[in-house]
Design a protein around this motif. Structure first.
Motif, PDB file in Angstrom:
ATOM      1  N   LEU A 192      -6.817  -4.805  -3.052  1.00 54.37           N
ATOM      2  CA  LEU A 192      -6.029  -5.401  -1.968  1.00 54.37           C
ATOM      3  C   LEU A 192      -4.580  -4.932  -2.052  1.00 54.37           C
ATOM      4  O   LEU A 192      -4.001  -4.866  -3.136  1.00 54.37           O
ATOM      5  CB  LEU A 192      -6.054  -6.923  -2.053  1.00 54.37           C
ATOM      6  N   CYS A 193      -4.002  -4.633  -0.895  1.00 56.17           N
ATOM      7  CA  CYS A 193      -2.577  -4.306  -0.836  1.00 56.17           C
ATOM      8  C   CYS A 193      -2.049  -4.719   0.538  1.00 56.17           C
ATOM      9  O   CYS A 193      -2.811  -5.015   1.447  1.00 56.17           O
ATOM     10  CB  CYS A 193      -2.314  -2.832  -1.127  1.00 56.17           C
ATOM     11  N   ALA A 194      -0.745  -4.757   0.673  1.00 55.23           N
ATOM     12  CA  ALA A 194      -0.098  -5.240   1.896  1.00 55.23           C
ATOM     13  C   ALA A 194       0.416  -4.070   2.731  1.00 55.23           C
ATOM     14  O   ALA A 194       0.906  -3.083   2.199  1.00 55.23           O
ATOM     15  CB  ALA A 194       1.066  -6.164   1.531  1.00 55.23           C
ATOM     16  N   ILE A 195       0.293  -4.203   4.058  1.00 54.10           N
ATOM     17  CA  ILE A 195       0.852  -3.224   4.987  1.00 54.10           C
ATOM     18  C   ILE A 195       1.684  -3.963   6.030  1.00 54.10           C
ATOM     19  O   ILE A 195       1.501  -5.159   6.256  1.00 54.10           O
ATOM     20  CB  ILE A 195      -0.240  -2.391   5.700  1.00 54.10           C
ATOM     21  N   ARG A 196       2.613  -3.264   6.649  1.00 60.55           N
ATOM     22  CA  ARG A 196       3.417  -3.834   7.736  1.00 60.55           C
ATOM     23  C   ARG A 196       2.552  -3.870   8.982  1.00 60.55           C
ATOM     24  O   ARG A 196       2.014  -2.853   9.402  1.00 60.55           O
ATOM     25  CB  ARG A 196       4.658  -2.982   7.963  1.00 60.55           C
ATOM     26  N   ALA A 197       2.357  -5.057   9.559  1.00 63.96           N
ATOM     27  CA  ALA A 197       1.544  -5.209  10.762  1.00 63.96           C
ATOM     28  C   ALA A 197       2.344  -4.806  11.998  1.00 63.96           C
ATOM     29  O   ALA A 197       3.578  -4.775  11.977  1.00 63.96           O
ATOM     30  CB  ALA A 197       1.067  -6.658  10.890  1.00 63.96           C
ATOM     31  N   GLN A 198       1.634  -4.486  13.086  1.00 65.95           N
ATOM     32  CA  GLN A 198       2.303  -4.096  14.327  1.00 65.95           C
ATOM     33  C   GLN A 198       3.180  -5.220  14.862  1.00 65.95           C
ATOM     34  O   GLN A 198       4.177  -4.964  15.509  1.00 65.95           O
ATOM     35  CB  GLN A 198       1.272  -3.691  15.380  1.00 65.95           C
ATOM     36  N   SER A 199       2.836  -6.463  14.557  1.00 67.20           N
ATOM     37  CA  SER A 199       3.621  -7.605  15.030  1.00 67.20           C
ATOM     38  C   SER A 199       4.921  -7.768  14.248  1.00 67.20           C
ATOM     39  O   SER A 199       5.752  -8.589  14.589  1.00 67.20           O
ATOM     40  CB  SER A 199       2.787  -8.879  14.906  1.00 67.20           C
ATOM     41  N   GLY A 200       5.090  -6.970  13.179  1.00 70.47           N
ATOM     42  CA  GLY A 200       6.289  -7.075  12.355  1.00 70.47           C
ATOM     43  C   GLY A 200       6.057  -7.860  11.087  1.00 70.47           C
ATOM     44  O   GLY A 200       6.866  -7.827  10.181  1.00 70.47           O
TER      45      GLY A 200
ATOM     46  N   CYS B 208       0.836  -1.195   0.000  1.00 66.98           N
ATOM     47  CA  CYS B 208       0.000   0.000   0.000  1.00 66.98           C
ATOM     48  C   CYS B 208       0.877   1.253   0.000  1.00 66.98           C
ATOM     49  O   CYS B 208       1.881   1.314   0.701  1.00 66.98           O
ATOM     50  CB  CYS B 208      -0.886   0.032   1.245  1.00 66.98           C
ATOM     51  N   THR B 209       0.470   2.234  -0.782  1.00 64.09           N
ATOM     52  CA  THR B 209       1.183   3.511  -0.797  1.00 64.09           C
ATOM     53  C   THR B 209       0.575   4.442   0.252  1.00 64.09           C
ATOM     54  O   THR B 209      -0.551   4.215   0.718  1.00 64.09           O
ATOM     55  CB  THR B 209       1.078   4.182  -2.183  1.00 64.09           C
ATOM     56  N   GLU B 210       1.306   5.471   0.599  1.00 65.24           N
ATOM     57  CA  GLU B 210       0.798   6.467   1.559  1.00 65.24           C
ATOM     58  C   GLU B 210      -0.472   7.118   1.022  1.00 65.24           C
ATOM     59  O   GLU B 210      -1.387   7.423   1.782  1.00 65.24           O
ATOM     60  CB  GLU B 210       1.869   7.528   1.836  1.00 65.24           C
TER      61      GLU B 210
END
Length: 160
Positions: free
Chosen positions: A141-149, A118-120
């Motif tokens: 659909l796009c991917a983001i960095r989860a809080q768990s890493g 995902c872009t900003e």
């Protein structure tokens, strides 16, 4: 002023190095936990069959492109070459491990998929609910960095 410019350059450099896509596997009707379990089982099997075989090589000198160069602690020497060594490491089994993992997941009914990160601009400060399961790619659909890493897939059509 210099500090602000330094942070701007650092930010641009880090953004340029970040990945633009996330690769994984998809299978309809499978939970994310099941997909993770199957992926781990295939990775363990691939690691057992094709263990790490890392070799280190020292590359001596290099090509200077002109006449002379820095050789053995002094200037001059062989035309076009200079001193300076660097070390390269290579795992000769890495490709076979990756291929076995792909084949193993394919035999379990999964398809290799790639989702863009995902872009900003797409996120625009909003929050999205993670997508359940291991879905096939879709424009929303796009991917983001989860809080768990780890990585989470989100549906841009479904903000929280």
């Amino acid at each position: 002023m210099r500090t602000a410019a330094l942070f701007a350059i650092l930010g641009i450099s880090l953004t340029a190095c970040s990945p633009t896509s996330y690769s994984g596997f998809a299978k309809s009707g499978v939970t994310r936990e099941t997909a993770s379990y199957d992926d781990t089982a295939c990775s363990v099997e691939a690691n057992r069959l094709f263990p790490s075989a890392t070799f280190t090589t020292t590359v001596y000198g290099g090509y200077h492109g002109g006449y002379g160069g820095y050789v053995g602690g002094y200037w001059g020497g062989y035309p076009g070459y200079y001193g300076g060594n660097h070390i390269q490491t290579r795992d000769v089994n890495a490709g076979m491990r990756a291929e076995h993992r792909r084949d193993c997941m394919s035999l379990k009914g999964y398809t290799a998929v790639t989702h863009p990160v995902c872009t900003e601009e797409q996120l625009a400060g909003r929050q999205f609910t993670p997508v359940k399961g291991a879905p096939k790619p879709a424009p929303n659909l796009c991917a983001i960095r989860a809080q768990s890493g780890g990585v989470a897939l989100v549906d841009l059509n479904k903000p929280v």
